[in-house]
Design a protein around this motif. Structure first.
Motif, short mmCIF file in Angstrom:
data_model
loop_
_atom_site.label_atom_id
_atom_site.label_comp_id
_atom_site.label_asym_id
_atom_site.label_seq_id
_atom_site.Cartn_x
_atom_site.Cartn_y
_atom_site.Cartn_z
N MET A 35 44.70 13.50 20.47
CA MET A 35 45.95 14.26 20.55
C MET A 35 46.19 14.71 22.00
N THR A 36 47.36 14.47 22.54
CA THR A 36 47.60 14.94 23.91
C THR A 36 48.26 16.31 23.88
N SER A 37 47.74 17.17 24.73
CA SER A 37 48.26 18.52 24.77
C SER A 37 49.50 18.54 25.66
N GLU A 38 50.42 19.49 25.37
CA GLU A 38 51.64 19.55 26.19
C GLU A 38 51.39 20.19 27.54
N VAL A 39 50.39 21.06 27.54
CA VAL A 39 50.06 21.71 28.82
C VAL A 39 49.00 20.86 29.52
N PHE A 40 49.25 20.56 30.78
CA PHE A 40 48.29 19.72 31.51
C PHE A 40 47.06 20.52 31.94
N LEU A 41 47.32 21.70 32.51
CA LEU A 41 46.20 22.45 33.10
C LEU A 41 46.23 23.93 32.70
N THR A 42 45.09 24.43 32.27
CA THR A 42 44.96 25.88 32.05
C THR A 42 43.97 26.42 33.06
N VAL A 43 44.32 27.52 33.71
CA VAL A 43 43.36 28.18 34.60
C VAL A 43 42.88 29.45 33.91
N VAL A 44 41.58 29.56 33.72
CA VAL A 44 41.01 30.74 33.05
C VAL A 44 40.34 31.62 34.11
N VAL A 45 40.73 32.88 34.15
CA VAL A 45 40.17 33.79 35.16
C VAL A 45 39.55 35.01 34.49
N PRO A 46 38.21 35.14 34.51
CA PRO A 46 37.60 36.36 33.98
C PRO A 46 37.77 37.50 34.98
N VAL A 47 38.14 38.67 34.46
CA VAL A 47 38.46 39.80 35.37
C VAL A 47 37.69 41.04 34.94
N TYR A 48 36.90 41.57 35.83
CA TYR A 48 36.27 42.85 35.53
C TYR A 48 36.38 43.74 36.77
N ASN A 49 37.25 44.71 36.69
CA ASN A 49 37.48 45.64 37.80
C ASN A 49 37.83 44.93 39.11
N GLU A 50 38.92 44.21 39.09
CA GLU A 50 39.33 43.44 40.28
C GLU A 50 40.79 43.76 40.64
N GLU A 51 41.22 45.01 40.43
CA GLU A 51 42.65 45.31 40.60
C GLU A 51 43.19 44.95 41.98
N GLU A 52 42.37 45.13 43.01
CA GLU A 52 42.90 44.87 44.37
C GLU A 52 43.09 43.38 44.63
N SER A 53 42.18 42.56 44.07
CA SER A 53 42.25 41.11 44.35
C SER A 53 43.39 40.42 43.63
N LEU A 54 43.74 40.91 42.42
CA LEU A 54 44.62 40.14 41.54
C LEU A 54 45.97 39.73 42.17
N PRO A 55 46.68 40.66 42.85
CA PRO A 55 47.97 40.23 43.43
C PRO A 55 47.77 39.12 44.47
N HIS A 56 46.70 39.23 45.28
CA HIS A 56 46.44 38.19 46.29
C HIS A 56 46.07 36.87 45.63
N LEU A 57 45.29 36.98 44.55
CA LEU A 57 44.88 35.76 43.85
C LEU A 57 46.12 35.03 43.33
N CYS A 58 47.03 35.77 42.69
CA CYS A 58 48.23 35.13 42.15
C CYS A 58 49.06 34.50 43.27
N SER A 59 49.19 35.22 44.38
CA SER A 59 50.05 34.68 45.44
C SER A 59 49.43 33.43 46.07
N GLN A 60 48.11 33.27 45.95
CA GLN A 60 47.49 32.03 46.48
C GLN A 60 47.45 30.93 45.42
N LEU A 61 47.24 31.35 44.16
CA LEU A 61 47.03 30.36 43.08
C LEU A 61 48.33 29.66 42.67
#
Ligand code: UDP
Ligand code: MG
Length: 314
Positions: free
Chosen positions: A1-27
């Motif tokens: 079965m082919t999935s409609e979504v090609f790529l999923t990025v999974v990000v585990p987060v534990y107390n990373e509030e400062e990094s998250l906005p930068h991560l999104c803007s790079q990812l």
């Protein structure tokens, strides 16, 4: 079965509030440049800072953005496991939230996977961590390579890519800290596992969640996982061998003491080896019994429990 979504990025987060906005803007620019369907799943592993609030505010800014939150800290393996269950992509990339993994590497991971692999693990060739972390990690990788039979430089890189089947198959092993052995588990399950060098950055925000206990825990986990994977269906092979070794050793010692008795006609009840001989025989029998119990459990699991067969119906 082919999935409609090609790529999923999974990000585990534990107390990373400062990094998250930068991560999104790079990812996000990297994912958009792929020109394929994608989704990003953040799994907040019970953060006690403002990580989830940050994720909420980021969710309105970015497309295909999903986030789930655990009530308490359940550890990274559970975060990855939930991410795998939630993922819809044909391919699944995992990466840490602390910006130590570089999103620019994702296209290279996809390319490497498409050539001949089912899993491609990043290798932090030039690693930006304190020496107190690098040295134990080298030892850990060396021993895990030897035991698992798969030659990788870096089992524990947060940046990895998997085909969907692999994610589904490794789920039963994703608890505690066993996520560090995912490449070994995938290899044992028969998947093709590769490795490519990836960029690694020093941690800019927040702190590392793993201390010096990691090495000891790593070796204990290596024993667990080797045992589970290798002997899950054949417990008698390991317990029986140990039992045989112990019982034969015990018998040899007791026979030696018996010979002394026949030679000198003097019962050597105080011979220091006598106790060891008896102990080895008892321990050996216990190993055998454990093996038998293990085999009974394995066999009952194979037969789907021990419910009686129905002989007749009217
Ligand atoms: N992490 C997690 N749950 C935990 C510990 C860590 O989800 O209990 C996440 C963390 O937020 C990060 C990743 O796992 O995204 C790797 O953690 P960390 O950077 O502390 O590990 P290190 O780089 O020091 O090995
Ligand atoms: Mg890190």
């Amino acid at each position: 079965m082919t999935s409609e979504v090609f790529l999923t990025v999974v990000v585990p987060v534990y107390n990373e509030e400062e990094s998250l906005p930068h991560l999104c803007s790079q990812l996000y620019p990297v994912l958009e440049s792929l020109e394929k369907t994608f989704e990003v799943i953040f799994v907040d592993d019970g953060s006690t800072d403002g990580s989830f609030e940050t994720l909420k505010s980021l969710s309105s800014k970015y497309l295909n953005f999903r986030a789930v939150r655990f009530r308490r800290n359940c550890r990274k393996a559970s975060a990855l496991s939930t991410g795998f269950k939630e993922a819809n992509g044909e391919l699944v990339v995992t990466m840490d939230a602390d910006l130590q993994d570089d999103p620019q590497e994702i296209p290279r991971l996809i390319d490497a996977l498409s050539v001949k692999y089912d899993v491609v693990s990043g290798w932090k060739k030039k690693r930006h961590d304190p020496l107190s972390k690098i040295i134990p990690s080298r030892l850990f990788n060396f021993i895990t390579s030897l035991v698992s039979g798969i030659r990788l430089h870096d089992f524990n890189c947060g940046l990895k890519i998997y085909r969907r089947d692999v994610c589904e198959d490794v789920l039963p092993y994703l608890y505690g800290e066993l996520y560090r052995f995912l490449p070994a588990i995938a290899h044992w399950e028969g998947y093709r596992v590769g490795e490519i060098p990836v960029q690694h950055h020093p941690r800019k925000y927040g702190y590392s969640k793993f201390g010096t206990k990691r090495l000891l825990n790593g070796f204990l986990d290596l024993m667990t996982i080797t045992f589970i994977i290798r002997f899950m269906n054949t417990p008698m092979h390991i317990f029986g061998s140990l039992g045989l070794l112990s019982t034969v050793g015990g018998f040899a010692i007791c026979s030696y003491i018996a010979l002394i008795y026949f030679d000198y006609g003097n019962i050597q009840s105080r011979h220091p080896l006598l106790l060891l001989g008896i102990l080895l025989i008892i321990v050996g029998i216990q190993f055998f019994s454990t093996g038998l119990l293990g085999d009974m459990l394995a066999s009952s699991k194979e037969r789907g429990g021990n419910s009686p067969r129905i002989a007749e119906r009217i």
